[in-house]
Motif scaffolding. Structure first.
Motif, PDB file in Angstrom:
ATOM      1  N   ILE A   6      43.046 121.677  32.523  1.00 47.00           N
ATOM      2  CA  ILE A   6      42.368 122.977  32.508  1.00 47.00           C
ATOM      3  C   ILE A   6      41.706 123.214  31.146  1.00 47.00           C
ATOM      4  CG2 ILE A   6      42.736 125.487  32.626  1.00 47.00           C
ATOM      5  CD1 ILE A   6      42.942 124.097  35.351  1.00 47.00           C
ATOM      6  N   VAL A   7      42.489 123.054  30.073  1.00 42.49           N
ATOM      7  CA  VAL A   7      41.914 123.173  28.724  1.00 42.49           C
ATOM      8  C   VAL A   7      41.301 121.816  28.382  1.00 42.49           C
ATOM      9  CG1 VAL A   7      42.359 123.662  26.296  1.00 42.49           C
ATOM     10  CG2 VAL A   7      43.649 124.894  28.075  1.00 42.49           C
ATOM     11  N   GLN A   8      40.045 121.818  28.065  1.00 42.41           N
ATOM     12  CA  GLN A   8      39.310 120.578  27.834  1.00 42.41           C
ATOM     13  C   GLN A   8      39.440 120.129  26.376  1.00 42.41           C
ATOM     14  OE1 GLN A   8      36.850 119.356  30.640  1.00 42.41           O
ATOM     15  NE2 GLN A   8      38.629 120.399  31.504  1.00 42.41           N
ATOM     16  N   ASN A 113      38.123 137.702  48.214  1.00 41.65           N
ATOM     17  CA  ASN A 113      38.278 138.662  49.309  1.00 41.65           C
ATOM     18  C   ASN A 113      39.440 138.365  50.243  1.00 41.65           C
ATOM     19  OD1 ASN A 113      37.242 136.469  50.640  1.00 41.65           O
ATOM     20  ND2 ASN A 113      35.753 137.609  51.810  1.00 41.65           N
ATOM     21  N   TYR A 114      39.949 137.139  50.230  1.00 41.04           N
ATOM     22  CA  TYR A 114      41.009 136.807  51.172  1.00 41.04           C
ATOM     23  C   TYR A 114      42.383 136.886  50.540  1.00 41.04           C
ATOM     24  CZ  TYR A 114      39.700 132.473  48.886  1.00 41.04           C
ATOM     25  OH  TYR A 114      39.372 131.540  47.948  1.00 41.04           O
ATOM     26  N   GLN A 115      42.457 137.393  49.312  1.00 39.52           N
ATOM     27  CA  GLN A 115      43.750 137.475  48.664  1.00 39.52           C
ATOM     28  C   GLN A 115      44.348 138.868  48.841  1.00 39.52           C
ATOM     29  OE1 GLN A 115      42.492 136.095  44.897  1.00 39.52           O
ATOM     30  NE2 GLN A 115      42.578 133.961  45.512  1.00 39.52           N
ATOM     31  N   ALA A 116      45.448 138.923  49.556  1.00 34.23           N
ATOM     32  CA  ALA A 116      46.092 140.206  49.799  1.00 34.23           C
ATOM     33  C   ALA A 116      46.698 140.723  48.491  1.00 34.23           C
ATOM     34  CB  ALA A 116      47.172 140.036  50.856  1.00 34.23           C
ATOM     35  N   PRO A 117      46.654 142.052  48.282  1.00 39.27           N
ATOM     36  CA  PRO A 117      47.128 142.625  47.016  1.00 39.27           C
ATOM     37  C   PRO A 117      48.542 142.189  46.639  1.00 39.27           C
ATOM     38  CG  PRO A 117      46.077 144.312  48.360  1.00 39.27           C
ATOM     39  CD  PRO A 117      46.145 143.070  49.191  1.00 39.27           C
ATOM     40  N   GLU A 118      49.405 142.034  47.646  1.00 35.91           N
ATOM     41  CA  GLU A 118      50.792 141.684  47.303  1.00 35.91           C
ATOM     42  C   GLU A 118      50.914 140.262  46.752  1.00 35.91           C
ATOM     43  OE1 GLU A 118      49.787 142.330  50.420  1.00 35.91           O
ATOM     44  OE2 GLU A 118      50.655 140.892  51.850  1.00 35.91           O
ATOM     45  N   ARG A 119      49.851 139.487  46.866  1.00 33.60           N
ATOM     46  CA  ARG A 119      49.901 138.122  46.339  1.00 33.60           C
ATOM     47  C   ARG A 119      49.238 138.025  44.969  1.00 33.60           C
ATOM     48  NH1 ARG A 119      47.821 134.106  50.830  1.00 33.60           N
ATOM     49  NH2 ARG A 119      49.062 132.600  49.695  1.00 33.60           N
ATOM     50  N   CYS A 120      48.778 139.173  44.450  1.00 31.33           N
ATOM     51  CA  CYS A 120      48.018 139.147  43.203  1.00 31.33           C
ATOM     52  C   CYS A 120      48.784 139.727  42.019  1.00 31.33           C
ATOM     53  CB  CYS A 120      46.729 139.958  43.360  1.00 31.33           C
ATOM     54  SG  CYS A 120      45.540 139.214  44.469  1.00 31.33           S
ATOM     55  N   HIS A 121      48.559 139.164  40.854  1.00 30.66           N
ATOM     56  CA  HIS A 121      49.008 139.747  39.594  1.00 30.66           C
ATOM     57  C   HIS A 121      48.163 141.016  39.376  1.00 30.66           C
ATOM     58  CE1 HIS A 121      48.980 140.188  35.210  1.00 30.66           C
ATOM     59  NE2 HIS A 121      50.040 139.416  35.156  1.00 30.66           N
ATOM     60  N   PRO A 122      48.770 142.115  38.889  1.00 32.81           N
ATOM     61  CA  PRO A 122      48.008 143.371  38.806  1.00 32.81           C
ATOM     62  C   PRO A 122      46.765 143.306  37.913  1.00 32.81           C
ATOM     63  CG  PRO A 122      50.201 143.584  37.789  1.00 32.81           C
ATOM     64  CD  PRO A 122      50.173 142.279  38.512  1.00 32.81           C
ATOM     65  N   GLN A 123      46.810 142.543  36.856  1.00 35.38           N
ATOM     66  CA  GLN A 123      45.621 142.462  35.989  1.00 35.38           C
ATOM     67  C   GLN A 123      44.829 141.167  36.188  1.00 35.38           C
ATOM     68  OE1 GLN A 123      48.658 143.573  34.152  1.00 35.38           O
ATOM     69  NE2 GLN A 123      47.891 145.596  34.741  1.00 35.38           N
ATOM     70  N   LEU A 124      45.507 140.096  36.535  1.00 32.04           N
ATOM     71  CA  LEU A 124      44.832 138.791  36.513  1.00 32.04           C
ATOM     72  C   LEU A 124      44.518 138.238  37.911  1.00 32.04           C
ATOM     73  CD1 LEU A 124      46.821 137.112  33.600  1.00 32.04           C
ATOM     74  CD2 LEU A 124      44.561 138.159  33.498  1.00 32.04           C
ATOM     75  N   GLY A 125      44.779 139.015  38.962  1.00 28.30           N
ATOM     76  CA  GLY A 125      44.459 138.530  40.302  1.00 28.30           C
ATOM     77  C   GLY A 125      45.303 137.341  40.667  1.00 28.30           C
ATOM     78  N   THR A 126      44.647 136.276  41.105  1.00 25.26           N
ATOM     79  CA  THR A 126      45.378 135.102  41.567  1.00 25.26           C
ATOM     80  C   THR A 126      45.040 133.898  40.709  1.00 25.26           C
ATOM     81  OG1 THR A 126      45.177 135.972  43.768  1.00 25.26           O
ATOM     82  CG2 THR A 126      45.824 133.691  43.588  1.00 25.26           C
ATOM     83  N   ASN A 127      45.995 133.057  40.526  1.00 29.97           N
ATOM     84  CA  ASN A 127      45.740 131.733  39.968  1.00 29.97           C
ATOM     85  C   ASN A 127      46.921 130.918  40.443  1.00 29.97           C
ATOM     86  OD1 ASN A 127      45.229 129.442  38.526  1.00 29.97           O
ATOM     87  ND2 ASN A 127      44.677 130.511  36.653  1.00 29.97           N
ATOM     88  N   TRP A 128      46.696 130.183  41.535  1.00 28.01           N
ATOM     89  CA  TRP A 128      47.806 129.553  42.258  1.00 28.01           C
ATOM     90  C   TRP A 128      48.700 128.715  41.362  1.00 28.01           C
ATOM     91  CZ3 TRP A 128      47.613 132.206  46.423  1.00 28.01           C
ATOM     92  CH2 TRP A 128      46.393 132.525  47.019  1.00 28.01           C
ATOM     93  N   ALA A 129      48.104 128.145  40.324  1.00 28.57           N
ATOM     94  CA  ALA A 129      48.883 127.195  39.533  1.00 28.57           C
ATOM     95  C   ALA A 129      49.480 127.809  38.273  1.00 28.57           C
ATOM     96  CB  ALA A 129      47.993 126.009  39.177  1.00 28.57           C
ATOM     97  N   GLY A 130      49.323 129.123  38.073  1.00 25.13           N
ATOM     98  CA  GLY A 130      49.850 129.765  36.871  1.00 25.13           C
ATOM     99  C   GLY A 130      48.757 130.512  36.141  1.00 25.13           C
ATOM    100  N   TYR A 131      49.151 131.451  35.299  1.00 24.84           N
ATOM    101  CA  TYR A 131      48.151 132.307  34.651  1.00 24.84           C
ATOM    102  C   TYR A 131      47.834 131.921  33.211  1.00 24.84           C
ATOM    103  CZ  TYR A 131      48.684 135.326  38.670  1.00 24.84           C
ATOM    104  OH  TYR A 131      48.694 135.812  39.942  1.00 24.84           O
ATOM    105  N   TYR A 132      48.747 131.221  32.560  1.00 27.06           N
ATOM    106  CA  TYR A 132      48.517 130.889  31.145  1.00 27.06           C
ATOM    107  C   TYR A 132      48.405 129.384  30.991  1.00 27.06           C
ATOM    108  CZ  TYR A 132      49.139 130.220  26.183  1.00 27.06           C
ATOM    109  OH  TYR A 132      48.954 129.820  24.884  1.00 27.06           O
ATOM    110  N   TRP A 133      47.376 128.961  30.311  1.00 25.15           N
ATOM    111  CA  TRP A 133      47.145 127.529  30.121  1.00 25.15           C
ATOM    112  C   TRP A 133      46.965 127.248  28.645  1.00 25.15           C
ATOM    113  CZ3 TRP A 133      47.516 124.388  34.281  1.00 25.15           C
ATOM    114  CH2 TRP A 133      47.489 125.026  35.531  1.00 25.15           C
ATOM    115  N   GLU A 134      47.652 126.230  28.154  1.00 21.06           N
ATOM    116  CA  GLU A 134      47.449 125.853  26.758  1.00 21.06           C
ATOM    117  C   GLU A 134      47.481 124.345  26.626  1.00 21.06           C
ATOM    118  OE1 GLU A 134      50.666 127.547  24.470  1.00 21.06           O
ATOM    119  OE2 GLU A 134      51.993 125.872  24.951  1.00 21.06           O
ATOM    120  N   ARG A 135      46.992 123.880  25.475  1.00 19.57           N
ATOM    121  CA  ARG A 135      46.985 122.440  25.230  1.00 19.57           C
ATOM    122  C   ARG A 135      46.917 122.213  23.722  1.00 19.57           C
ATOM    123  NH1 ARG A 135      42.458 118.250  27.673  1.00 19.57           N
ATOM    124  NH2 ARG A 135      43.423 116.312  26.934  1.00 19.57           N
TER     125      ARG A 135
END
Lengths: 140, 289
Positions: A6-8, A113-135
């Motif tokens: 993810i981080v290049q 549009n297909y992501q139901a609210p209960e599946r979303c982080h309140p500020q960051l929406g969705t990111n199936w593999a995690g919200y924070y990426w570092e390298r």
């Protein structure tokens, strides 16, 4: 070439102002999602460098050669960001970073549009593999 | 009298290659892979179009050049009707229609007649948002003009007996349209009890659609996603009953595309390319070509 991570690795360097003074640093990320997104669907959080937090408001995002603040992107629903085009994360810091290894990271997600609210982080929406990426990257 | 047997075409969705997509594979790499397994049609996502939604004429020329070179026809165009495009408000009906028409035109420009359309939902069960008919109905004359069929997707965890599927059928009957129907994703038939570790997906406890369910909606099925999560060495998908899904479609005259869609979550390019070939061995055996 876009790297699998993810981080290049490519694109990590200090930045300079118009007078040639080092005024900060940058690194590049891709979303890793299977499709592109409209800028207004993108959500970002804070960035980090070597454990120090940089508030989201202090991070500039460059996508397709144009710089945006996180809040500006929320209103742009007609510019598309493709999956294979990394964004550049720019952080202001007079003097930049020293040569050597640094751990850089950033939080982000998106709303579609297909992501139901209960599946979303309140500020960051969705990111199936995690919200924070570092390298850990080497600054030449 | 029973209907004449259908002759569906075997195709592949570029969704299947998602782990390669944001790396260095080119559009031609995908065409080459499809042709190599004998697929004759392709499905792309709107986001596979370079500089979407405004491809250059050079890119459009390249697209048709690749279709010609590899003997592949445009099969399906996956797009999204995102009315939640902005955090603070929904799109107006006219804005939603304008965005739909933008995709209809682009699909038409690239030779597609079948769309996989994701209507905005607010539930895990893919129920369309209240008021969806307003913008879809207003978009129908444009779907006709640009010769595309809006294919609302029936996809796990939605089963065919879900009330919103009946709502869609009522809409088709009320408007009499030929330009709205279903993209049937075979995940709706998966047996949760047969999902195993090789499927690369968490266990689910969703119910499965049945053969009788399928027979009930056949006239409205305009496009098919042959979903699979894992193909075993004996060329079967252990959790999805292909052995009756494909024959039921063929026996009832279905002649549009059957598009392979790998959704197993592996990140290994070589594994996915082998899985797609196993899937096409199965389809070839079921179809006889």
């Amino acid at each position: 070439m876009v790297e699998k991570e993810i981080v290049q690795a490519r694109g990590f360097r200090n930045t300079r102002d118009a007078k040639g003074n080092v005024d900060g640093f940058q690194f590049r990320i891709k979303t890793g999602y299977y499709k592109g997104i409209w800028l207004s669907q993108f959500r970002v959080g804070d960035a980090k460098v070597d454990g120090e937090t940089i508030a989201r408001e202090d991070v500039i995002w460059e996508i397709n050669g144009i710089e945006y603040t996180p809040d500006e992107m929320l209103l742009i629903g007609d510019t598309y960001w493709q999956v294979a085009t990394p964004a550049t994360v720019k952080i202001r810091r007079p003097g930049g970073l020293e040569q050597g290894y640094h751990t850089v990271g950033v939080s982000f997600g998106w709303y579609c549009n297909y992501q139901a609210p209960e599946r979303c982080h309140p500020q960051l929406g969705t990111n199936w593999a995690g919200y924070y990426w570092e390298r850990e990257l080497l600054l030449v | 009298m029973s209907p004449a047997k259908g002759t569906p075409k075997r195709g592949v969705s570029l969704f299947s290659y998602q782990c390669m997509k944001n790396c260095s594979a080119t559009l031609e790499d995908y065409f080459e892979d499809l042709a190599d397994m004998g697929a004759t049609c392709i499905e792309i996502l709107a986001s596979d179009v370079e500089n979407y939604p405004n491809p250059s004429t050079a890119w459009v020329d390249k697209w048709f050049g690749l279709c010609e070179k590899y003997g592949i026809t445009p099969g399906g165009y996956g797009h999204w009707c995102d009315t939640k495009l902005y955090g603070h408000r929904r799109l107006t009906t006219d804005e939603a229609v304008a965005n739909l028409v933008r995709d209809f035109k682009l699909a038409n420009l690239l030779g597609f007649h079948r769309l996989r359309t994701k209507i905005t939902t607010e539930t895990r069960n893919n129920d369309p948002e209240p008021g969806w008919e307003k913008y879809i109905e207003k978009a129908l004359p444009f779907a006709e003009k640009y010769d595309v069929v809006i294919g609302s997707e029936i996809h796990d965890p939605t089963v065919i007996s879900t009330p919103h599927v009946a709502e869609y059928i009522k809409f088709i009957e009320r408007t009499g349209t030929e330009h709205f129907g279903f993209t049937l994703d075979f995940s709706t038939f998966q047996d949760p009890a047969k999902i195993n570790a090789a499927h690369f997906r968490p266990p689910v406890d969703d119910p499965a659609s049945t053969r009788e369910d399928l027979l009930g909606i056949l006239p409205y099925v305009r496009h098919c996603h042959a979903k699979f999560y894992f193909m075993s060495e004996d060329f079967t998908e252990p959790a999805i009953p292909y052995e009756w899904i494909v024959p039921t479609l063929v026996d009832n005259g279905y002649s549009d595309c059957i598009i392979s869609e790998y959704q197993g979550g592996s990140k290994d390019d070589a594994f996915i390319m082998d899985q797609l070939r196993r899937h096409h061995v199965m389809l070839k055996r079921l179809l006889g070509y």
